[in-house]
Motif scaffolding. Structure first.
Motif, PDB file in Angstrom:
ATOM      1  N   GLY A 196      -8.579  43.949  33.470  1.00  0.00           N
ATOM      2  CA  GLY A 196      -9.334  45.162  33.213  1.00  0.00           C
ATOM      3  C   GLY A 196     -10.472  44.947  32.254  1.00  0.00           C
ATOM      4  N   VAL A 197     -11.199  46.032  32.036  1.00  0.00           N
ATOM      5  CA  VAL A 197     -12.327  46.031  31.101  1.00  0.00           C
ATOM      6  C   VAL A 197     -11.918  46.872  29.904  1.00  0.00           C
ATOM      7  CG1 VAL A 197     -14.742  46.631  30.752  1.00  0.00           C
ATOM      8  CG2 VAL A 197     -13.984  45.789  32.986  1.00  0.00           C
ATOM      9  N   PHE A 207      -4.291  40.441  14.329  1.00  0.00           N
ATOM     10  CA  PHE A 207      -5.684  39.984  14.342  1.00  0.00           C
ATOM     11  C   PHE A 207      -6.241  40.136  15.746  1.00  0.00           C
ATOM     12  CE2 PHE A 207      -3.072  37.510  11.411  1.00  0.00           C
ATOM     13  CZ  PHE A 207      -3.669  37.822  10.193  1.00  0.00           C
ATOM     14  N   ALA A 208      -7.225  41.031  15.916  1.00  0.00           N
ATOM     15  CA  ALA A 208      -7.808  41.307  17.228  1.00  0.00           C
ATOM     16  C   ALA A 208      -8.647  40.123  17.691  1.00  0.00           C
ATOM     17  CB  ALA A 208      -8.647  42.582  17.173  1.00  0.00           C
ATOM     18  N   LEU A 209      -8.415  39.727  18.940  1.00  0.00           N
ATOM     19  CA  LEU A 209      -9.180  38.641  19.540  1.00  0.00           C
ATOM     20  C   LEU A 209     -10.179  39.143  20.572  1.00  0.00           C
ATOM     21  CD1 LEU A 209      -6.401  35.937  20.064  1.00  0.00           C
ATOM     22  CD2 LEU A 209      -7.876  36.317  18.075  1.00  0.00           C
ATOM     23  N   LYS A 210     -10.056  40.376  20.991  1.00  0.00           N
ATOM     24  CA  LYS A 210     -10.945  40.951  21.991  1.00  0.00           C
ATOM     25  C   LYS A 210     -11.503  42.269  21.472  1.00  0.00           C
ATOM     26  CE  LYS A 210     -10.078  37.751  25.100  1.00  0.00           C
ATOM     27  NZ  LYS A 210     -11.118  36.799  25.582  1.00  0.00           N
ATOM     28  N   GLY A 211     -12.695  42.634  22.016  1.00  0.00           N
ATOM     29  CA  GLY A 211     -13.328  43.876  21.614  1.00  0.00           C
ATOM     30  C   GLY A 211     -13.726  44.703  22.814  1.00  0.00           C
ATOM     31  N   PRO A 212     -14.129  45.959  22.611  1.00  0.00           N
ATOM     32  CA  PRO A 212     -14.540  46.827  23.721  1.00  0.00           C
ATOM     33  C   PRO A 212     -15.673  46.202  24.525  1.00  0.00           C
ATOM     34  CG  PRO A 212     -14.269  48.089  21.691  1.00  0.00           C
ATOM     35  CD  PRO A 212     -14.187  46.653  21.308  1.00  0.00           C
ATOM     36  N   GLY A 213     -15.642  46.403  25.847  1.00  0.00           N
ATOM     37  CA  GLY A 213     -16.656  45.877  26.738  1.00  0.00           C
ATOM     38  C   GLY A 213     -16.306  44.536  27.326  1.00  0.00           C
ATOM     39  N   GLN A 214     -15.324  43.852  26.781  1.00  0.00           N
ATOM     40  CA  GLN A 214     -14.947  42.541  27.304  1.00  0.00           C
ATOM     41  C   GLN A 214     -13.987  42.692  28.484  1.00  0.00           C
ATOM     42  OE1 GLN A 214     -13.681  40.741  23.380  1.00  0.00           O
ATOM     43  NE2 GLN A 214     -14.986  39.051  24.117  1.00  0.00           N
ATOM     44  N   THR A 215     -14.035  41.741  29.387  1.00  0.00           N
ATOM     45  CA  THR A 215     -13.132  41.699  30.533  1.00  0.00           C
ATOM     46  C   THR A 215     -11.981  40.746  30.208  1.00  0.00           C
ATOM     47  OG1 THR A 215     -14.941  42.110  32.061  1.00  0.00           O
ATOM     48  CG2 THR A 215     -12.923  41.166  32.976  1.00  0.00           C
ATOM     49  N   VAL A 216     -10.765  41.213  30.506  1.00  0.00           N
ATOM     50  CA  VAL A 216      -9.579  40.403  30.205  1.00  0.00           C
ATOM     51  C   VAL A 216      -8.773  40.224  31.473  1.00  0.00           C
ATOM     52  CG1 VAL A 216      -9.485  41.119  27.786  1.00  0.00           C
ATOM     53  CG2 VAL A 216      -8.241  42.417  29.528  1.00  0.00           C
ATOM     54  N   ALA A 217      -7.979  39.152  31.486  1.00  0.00           N
ATOM     55  CA  ALA A 217      -7.086  38.886  32.612  1.00  0.00           C
ATOM     56  C   ALA A 217      -5.654  39.110  32.170  1.00  0.00           C
ATOM     57  CB  ALA A 217      -7.264  37.451  33.103  1.00  0.00           C
ATOM     58  N   ALA A 218      -4.792  39.356  33.136  1.00  0.00           N
ATOM     59  CA  ALA A 218      -3.381  39.593  32.829  1.00  0.00           C
ATOM     60  C   ALA A 218      -2.788  38.386  32.121  1.00  0.00           C
ATOM     61  CB  ALA A 218      -2.613  39.880  34.110  1.00  0.00           C
ATOM     62  N   GLY A 219      -2.081  38.614  31.032  1.00  0.00           N
ATOM     63  CA  GLY A 219      -1.477  37.545  30.250  1.00  0.00           C
ATOM     64  C   GLY A 219      -2.345  37.028  29.136  1.00  0.00           C
ATOM     65  N   GLY A 241      -0.835  47.781  17.845  1.00  0.00           N
ATOM     66  CA  GLY A 241      -2.138  48.339  18.145  1.00  0.00           C
ATOM     67  C   GLY A 241      -2.196  48.974  19.516  1.00  0.00           C
ATOM     68  N   LEU A 242      -3.356  49.598  19.797  1.00  0.00           N
ATOM     69  CA  LEU A 242      -3.601  50.281  21.064  1.00  0.00           C
ATOM     70  C   LEU A 242      -4.837  49.652  21.701  1.00  0.00           C
ATOM     71  CD1 LEU A 242      -2.955  52.769  22.936  1.00  0.00           C
ATOM     72  CD2 LEU A 242      -4.664  54.008  21.609  1.00  0.00           C
ATOM     73  N   VAL A 243      -4.662  49.170  22.922  1.00  0.00           N
ATOM     74  CA  VAL A 243      -5.775  48.541  23.644  1.00  0.00           C
ATOM     75  C   VAL A 243      -5.908  49.252  24.987  1.00  0.00           C
ATOM     76  CG1 VAL A 243      -6.736  46.414  24.569  1.00  0.00           C
ATOM     77  CG2 VAL A 243      -5.324  46.342  22.497  1.00  0.00           C
ATOM     78  N   VAL A 244      -6.913  50.099  25.116  1.00  0.00           N
ATOM     79  CA  VAL A 244      -7.126  50.880  26.336  1.00  0.00           C
ATOM     80  C   VAL A 244      -8.166  50.157  27.197  1.00  0.00           C
ATOM     81  CG1 VAL A 244      -7.838  53.102  27.286  1.00  0.00           C
ATOM     82  CG2 VAL A 244      -6.560  53.009  25.136  1.00  0.00           C
ATOM     83  N   ALA A 245      -7.849  50.048  28.493  1.00  0.00           N
ATOM     84  CA  ALA A 245      -8.743  49.350  29.410  1.00  0.00           C
ATOM     85  C   ALA A 245      -8.859  50.133  30.713  1.00  0.00           C
ATOM     86  CB  ALA A 245      -8.220  47.945  29.679  1.00  0.00           C
ATOM     87  N   ALA A 246      -9.966  49.883  31.410  1.00  0.00           N
ATOM     88  CA  ALA A 246     -10.149  50.420  32.758  1.00  0.00           C
ATOM     89  C   ALA A 246      -9.526  49.424  33.725  1.00  0.00           C
ATOM     90  CB  ALA A 246     -11.631  50.631  33.049  1.00  0.00           C
ATOM     91  N   VAL A 247      -8.561  49.920  34.522  1.00  0.00           N
ATOM     92  CA  VAL A 247      -7.758  49.048  35.375  1.00  0.00           C
ATOM     93  C   VAL A 247      -7.797  49.580  36.800  1.00  0.00           C
ATOM     94  CG1 VAL A 247      -5.468  48.083  35.781  1.00  0.00           C
ATOM     95  CG2 VAL A 247      -6.243  48.474  33.433  1.00  0.00           C
ATOM     96  N   ARG A 248      -7.805  48.673  37.746  1.00  0.00           N
ATOM     97  CA  ARG A 248      -7.648  49.034  39.160  1.00  0.00           C
ATOM     98  C   ARG A 248      -6.359  48.396  39.664  1.00  0.00           C
ATOM     99  NH1 ARG A 248     -12.340  48.893  43.631  1.00  0.00           N
ATOM    100  NH2 ARG A 248     -12.784  50.797  42.436  1.00  0.00           N
TER     101      ARG A 248
END
Length: 384
Positions: A196-197, A207-219, A241-248
């Motif tokens: 998702g994005v 410690f956050a490794l990703k930020g908004p707007g980045q694309t991530v893969a499962a795992g 923490g809470l990490v909300v993403a756009a998922v299909r």
């Protein structure tokens, strides 16, 4: 007080006729035969005399030539004399009060103070399994033991009190408060549950490794539990923490239009037993198999008072296999419901953004495919 004494010491009303009545009155006054309510009548007089002195009165009357005619009789002695030889009438009240005294040691009624109906039913069944029911004879030792067993058998109760007085058992209990969930404090990474994005990253711990707007893969790791300090020494931390993403996501369900299921007919097969003082007496035919039987108990009552016996009903709801036929619209509704259930089991609290679906029929069976765009929290504990 005079009426009480006159009732305890029997009296007889008599009529004195003929002879020398005046002399009889004088002899009675000097012979300790007290007369009361003396009044004249044609041919003599009428009076009341103690029953225990009536024989002496008769002897005096014969000396005076007076005829005595006994009339009304009053007093406890005459009342008891009516029932001479009928001892059952006298013993019945004694037996009744003795039975009431003995039954005062048994349970005549059970009251549940300010408890939910479901909890009352549960406590009633558990108390019955401990031989505590309407009509049972209890001791303080058995009540204290039952309290301990109830607390040990149920995690839903914080305390239980059984108070027995005068034939009435009062059950007081308090439901246990829900224990707060304790989060593990192990330093474990949070990883992405799906591709998702990222739309929102809110890290409370770690410690956050990703930020908004980045694309991530499962795992892929989203929040790390370790980070090197300026001296390249690892610093471990609990992650939260809470990490909300756009998922299909795509979900598929196969729904047949014809299916068989076990359905209740509304009939009940019941079996009864009478339990009296620890003994069980079957009433009618009994089941050959105990599987699937439910049990209820009802006290036997007489004029509102519980007798030392209970009626046990064991029943089994009857069912049958029925064939259900779904219309195309009903099959689609059931298939979509199954897909949505998969979605919310995988992403609780997800927000549905867009939905597309495909369907195909083959031999009366619907294959339903749903593709959805959603916003959801994809952060999961690694290995969880």
């Amino acid at each position: 007080m005079n009426d009480l004494w006159s009732y305890l010491f029997a009296r007889v009303e008599f009529r004195a006729l003929g002879g020398r009545g005046e002399r009889l009155l004088g002899l009675c006054a000097g012979g300790s035969v007290p007369l009361r309510e003396v009044r004249p009548c044609p041919g003599g007089f009428v009076a009341w005399a103690p029953a225990r002195r009536y024989r002496r009165l008769a002897r005096l009357a014969r000396r005076c030539g007076v005829r005595l005619r006994a009339g009304r009789r009053r007093g406890a002695a005459f009342w008891l004399r009516r029932y001479r030889g009928r001892w059952g009438l006298a013993l019945a009240p004694i037996a009744f009060f003795a039975a009431v005294h003995l039954l005062g040691q048994g349970v005549w009624a059970i009251r549940y103070d300010d408890l939910p109906a479901t909890l009352c039913q549960e406590l009633e069944q558990r108390l019955y399994s401990m031989d505590i029911y309407e009509g049972a004879v209890l001791t303080q030792e058995s009540l204290r033991l039952a309290e301990k067993q109830l607390l040990a058998a149920s995690d839903e109760l914080s305390w239980v009190s059984l108070n027995f007085d005068g034939g009435r058992l009062v059950v007081e209990a308090a439901a246990a408060r829900e224990k707060p969930a304790i989060e593990p404090n192990d330093p474990v990474d949070l990883v992405a549950a799906a591709d998702g994005v990222l739309l929102e990253v809110n890290v409370q711990e770690g410690f956050a490794l990703k930020g908004p707007g980045q694309t991530v893969a499962a795992g892929e790791v989203l929040v790390s539990a370790c980070k090197p300090d300026p001296n390249d020494q690892p610093v471990a931390s609990h992650t939260k923490g809470l990490v909300v993403a756009a998922v299909r996501r795509t979900y598929q369900c196969v729904q047949p239009s014809t299916s068989e299921a076990e359905a209740l007919t509304g009939d009940i097969e019941s079996f009864y037993r009478l339990q009296v003082m620890g003994f069980t007496f079957p009433l009618g035919p009994q089941p050959e198999e105990e599987e699937g039987l439910k049990t209820t108990h009802r006290p036997l009552t007489l004029l509102g008072f519980a007798l030392p016996a209970t009626l046990e009903e064991r029943y089994r709801p009857l069912g049958e296999t029925r064939q259900f036929h779904l219309s195309p619209d009903e099959a689609r509704a059931w298939a979509r419901y199954a897909c949505m259930r998969q979605l919310y089991e995988e992403f609780p609290g997800a927000v549905l953004v867009a939905e597309s679906r495909q369907e195909s029929w083959e031999g009366g069976t619907l294959t339903y495919t749903m593709t959805v765009d959603l916003k959801a929290d994809i952060a999961r504990v690694r290995g969880g």
